[in-house]
Scaffold this active site. Sequence first.
Site, short mmCIF file in Angstrom:
data_model
loop_
_atom_site.label_atom_id
_atom_site.label_comp_id
_atom_site.label_asym_id
_atom_site.label_seq_id
_atom_site.Cartn_x
_atom_site.Cartn_y
_atom_site.Cartn_z
CB CYS A 67 124.03 9.29 -5.56
SG CYS A 67 125.65 8.54 -5.72
CE1 TYR A 198 125.20 1.58 -2.02
CE2 TYR A 198 126.64 2.82 -0.54
CZ TYR A 198 125.61 2.79 -1.47
OH TYR A 198 124.99 3.95 -1.85
#
Length: 359
Positions: A67, A198
């Site tokens: 992450c 994203y």
Amino acid sequence: MTDAKNQDKDQHSTAGAYVHAGEEFNRDTTYIEDRIVAEPENAELGEGAQAWPVAAGRYHLVAARACPWANRTLIVRRLLGLEDAISIGLPGPTHDARSWQFDLDPEGKDPVLGTERLQENYFERFPDYPRGITVPAIVDIPTGEVVTNDFPQMTEDFAKEWTEFHRAGAPDLWPAELEDEMRDVMKRVYTEVNNGVYRCGFAGSQEAYDKAYERLWVALDWLEERLGEKRYLMGEHITEADVRLFTTLVRFDPVYYSHFKCSRQKLTELPNLWGYARDLFQTPGFGDTVDFQQIKEHYFIVHEDINPSQIVPVGPDLSNWLSEHGRENMGGSPFADGATAPGPVRSGEEVDPAHTPLR
């Protein structure tokens, strides 16, 4: 509270990211805003937030290497030398509908917390927690309760509130004279780049994607120009602004270029950003926290809506991360006078040698 189906979607994706047909991607930025501070009685807190006391050995940082938001905390913890003060839990790169899980640990349990999934620690404090179970998260070891998952505040507090436990020679990642400009730079990096990739990847329509793509590349062009004049984002030395940009750049060619369709150019085709990224990668505390294989497995396996086959790419070749970057010719140094690089990675926290060019 979300219904069970949508809750599973939130927990199964990266920080609540999911493709919704026809929609632009909007990240849920509601976090547990508690803070761990040196003087709880004087802490500046958001509404409803609590202050917890800084205490060595009390807290466990859960941070999946895959992450980018968690990768920030791994870098800052290492740069500041907080390994003895804050223990670490490393979930595997993929997770099921419930949450991140400690499937890399013996018997599938975190050896400090004794839990199989981070969800257990969220539910220990908030039995009806309605949002995605995100990393990084800090857990109070005595109670097993999650304290905070507010990742931007987390690393700032590591730098400013945990100074008693910084190593000798720890860098100042938040120079007071640069802080106002830093915040402006970091805000743009976050909205346009960290979150911008994203926004491209989880766009639910062509129109949403086109807008996201344009925004991302306007910002990357701005950074390419800025880094043609400065060795680091804020000038001659590394600050937290560099940490926040690095974790997106190091994932760009392996993941975002193809998986998130951010494909105008590869990072390797942007001379200043590519040199800058390698400069950081080769600095102790940065590249030695990066596990390229876990990064690829996370994105390409977990995001089934984007990659239904769940096939993980073999490439790209990673050896170029160790090539000469030439950024030292711009002057400056990674750390300001009096600061030093962190020492070797502590035993048990090394990245798998097969997953990194740093062998």
